[in-house]
Design a protein around this motif. Sequence first.
Motif, mmCIF file in Angstrom:
data_model
loop_
_atom_site.group_PDB
_atom_site.id
_atom_site.type_symbol
_atom_site.label_atom_id
_atom_site.label_comp_id
_atom_site.label_asym_id
_atom_site.label_seq_id
_atom_site.Cartn_x
_atom_site.Cartn_y
_atom_site.Cartn_z
ATOM 1 N N ASN A 332 38.331 -26.705 55.444
ATOM 2 C CA ASN A 332 38.826 -27.796 56.296
ATOM 3 C C ASN A 332 40.169 -28.330 55.810
ATOM 4 O O ASN A 332 41.023 -28.744 56.612
ATOM 5 C CB ASN A 332 37.794 -28.928 56.334
ATOM 6 N N ARG A 333 40.347 -28.339 54.480
ATOM 7 C CA ARG A 333 41.610 -28.762 53.862
ATOM 8 C C ARG A 333 42.052 -30.152 54.339
ATOM 9 O O ARG A 333 43.220 -30.391 54.632
ATOM 10 C CB ARG A 333 42.718 -27.729 54.113
ATOM 11 N N ARG A 334 41.074 -31.045 54.485
ATOM 12 C CA ARG A 334 41.307 -32.450 54.841
ATOM 13 C C ARG A 334 41.942 -32.617 56.222
ATOM 14 O O ARG A 334 42.534 -33.667 56.513
ATOM 15 C CB ARG A 334 42.155 -33.143 53.767
ATOM 16 N N ARG A 335 41.803 -31.605 57.073
ATOM 17 C CA ARG A 335 42.338 -31.751 58.431
ATOM 18 C C ARG A 335 41.511 -32.731 59.250
ATOM 19 O O ARG A 335 42.054 -33.556 59.992
ATOM 20 C CB ARG A 335 42.385 -30.380 59.121
ATOM 21 N N LEU A 336 40.169 -32.627 59.143
ATOM 22 C CA LEU A 336 39.274 -33.560 59.816
ATOM 23 C C LEU A 336 38.583 -34.414 58.767
ATOM 24 O O LEU A 336 38.194 -33.914 57.707
ATOM 25 C CB LEU A 336 38.222 -32.813 60.637
ATOM 26 N N PRO A 337 38.378 -35.711 59.018
ATOM 27 C CA PRO A 337 37.593 -36.528 58.089
ATOM 28 C C PRO A 337 36.162 -36.010 58.025
ATOM 29 O O PRO A 337 35.633 -35.490 59.014
ATOM 30 C CB PRO A 337 37.665 -37.936 58.679
ATOM 31 N N ILE A 338 35.554 -36.151 56.853
ATOM 32 C CA ILE A 338 34.213 -35.603 56.639
ATOM 33 C C ILE A 338 33.237 -36.718 56.271
ATOM 34 O O ILE A 338 33.513 -37.553 55.403
ATOM 35 C CB ILE A 338 34.214 -34.533 55.527
ATOM 36 N N LEU A 339 32.083 -36.707 56.929
ATOM 37 C CA LEU A 339 30.941 -37.560 56.601
ATOM 38 C C LEU A 339 29.858 -36.659 56.035
ATOM 39 O O LEU A 339 29.793 -35.472 56.358
ATOM 40 C CB LEU A 339 30.432 -38.264 57.855
ATOM 41 N N ALA A 340 28.961 -37.214 55.202
ATOM 42 C CA ALA A 340 27.933 -36.369 54.598
ATOM 43 C C ALA A 340 26.723 -37.185 54.180
ATOM 44 O O ALA A 340 26.804 -38.398 53.957
ATOM 45 C CB ALA A 340 28.497 -35.613 53.391
ATOM 46 N N GLY A 341 25.598 -36.483 54.049
ATOM 47 C CA GLY A 341 24.362 -37.085 53.570
ATOM 48 C C GLY A 341 24.296 -37.115 52.054
ATOM 49 O O GLY A 341 25.184 -36.598 51.357
ATOM 50 N N ASP A 342 23.207 -37.677 51.514
ATOM 51 C CA ASP A 342 23.107 -37.910 50.069
ATOM 52 C C ASP A 342 22.920 -36.644 49.242
ATOM 53 O O ASP A 342 23.143 -36.651 48.043
ATOM 54 C CB ASP A 342 21.989 -38.908 49.760
ATOM 55 N N SER A 343 22.490 -35.531 49.852
ATOM 56 C CA SER A 343 22.251 -34.317 49.075
ATOM 57 C C SER A 343 23.538 -33.762 48.474
ATOM 58 O O SER A 343 23.504 -33.017 47.486
ATOM 59 C CB SER A 343 21.591 -33.247 49.944
#
Length: 467
Positions: A332-343
């Motif tokens: 992705n190379r920081r092109r799109l913001p990323i959200l994620a779960g706790d795992s």
Amino acid sequence: MSQKNETTTLVLALLITVGVVGGGLWVLANWLGMDLRGLVTGTPGEVSQPGGEVLISRGDRWLIPGTTSPQKQAAAEAIAAGNYAEAIAPLESALQASRNDPEALIYLNNARIGTQQAYSIAVVVPSSTQINAAKELLRGVAQAQENINRAGGINGVPLRVAIADDRNTPEMAQQVARSLVRDSEILGVVGHFSSPAMLAAAPIYQQGQLVVISPTSTSVRLSAVGNYIFRTVPSDRFAANALARHALSQLRVQRVGVFFNSASDYSQSLKDEFTTALFADGGQVVAEFDFASPTFNPGNAVESAIAQGAQAIMLAPDSPMVDRALQVVAVNRRRLPILAGDSIYTANTLQVGGDNAVGMVLSVPWHILGNQSAPFPREANQLWGGEVNWRTAMAYDATQAFVAGLQSNPSRAGIQQALSANNFNATGAAEAIRFQPSGDRAAAVQLVTIQPGTRTPYGFEFVPLRP
């Protein structure tokens, strides 16, 4: 040679072979520090159901591989023989050599109890398959046990802890649950690690009327299993809602591409809850990508998400799929913001993700900087010689809940009644521990982000997002 002589010779050869192999196995087992007696649940020699040996220890064997030493082996042999006082010195020596060893601290406290009356709980961890996670969970339980026993116990009675390994599989989790339900000494269980393992074992605890408190299983399905099932970690619904709100209100995006593992109940649960929460507030999931697909390609998936109009990525991997999620972060190379779960809250994310992970937002139950005035972070640092993460904190909270329940009524049914009461309240790592009627934790989640920093050896760290 006659047929009779041939038969006699073959039988003798078979017996000799069995004897040699058996002797060799015994020697190898002793060299590796293994125990060949079968189930260790207070009934030596009991045979487990198909699927492997059930490993449960109060100190007579070591469950985390690669951590044995002559001192530890001497302690295990002394405890197995009932010579608890002889195990104390080698366990203290082992802890001097490795102060952050939670298994050693638990067995040391058990050895100090010896044969005196004690209240017993068990903690179930994936010690043979997810070693780091197992240690993180054990540190929370060990810290709570150390604190309560040094303070004089629960109404004067110390806390003994048994450790079980469920190998993070539903089948072994069920076998462990059956063994613990049968063991009348066990008054409660902290565990299991993953949602699939917990969902498989929960009906057994419910039927056996043995309270289990999971520190890490977040699947929403767990809420409906029964009134003996609790957890100190908020369910996926809380995490998904927080991530969806952040996407819409802070990132100002409405179109999200979601990456998940269709073979994981946790991953599927988080994905479904996020999709529902995002849709309810006007957003939408424009594309879904399955880590488990044999044709999954992280580069192609990211490009496809962008082509379909995704303005952000949400990663919902379970533990085995974290590496694939980090591949997505890299391409992705920081092109799109990323959200994620706790795992994905792991040291590996900081080390491998590096600069590509900067700005990623994760939902976790607790962060060490979230409530710095609480005594738990300071005590943990003093005990283990470093910072701990949310898994340790939630395991500590689960043990604290049992301590409070035992103070009220030290029986299986009494603990269930205490935890279910409207006025139940126990002191946790950051805030009071309270449960909803469903057994879910009544608590908010903490959003954290990845930024450059010096608190880890990797040059990056997780820091809380302030409201």
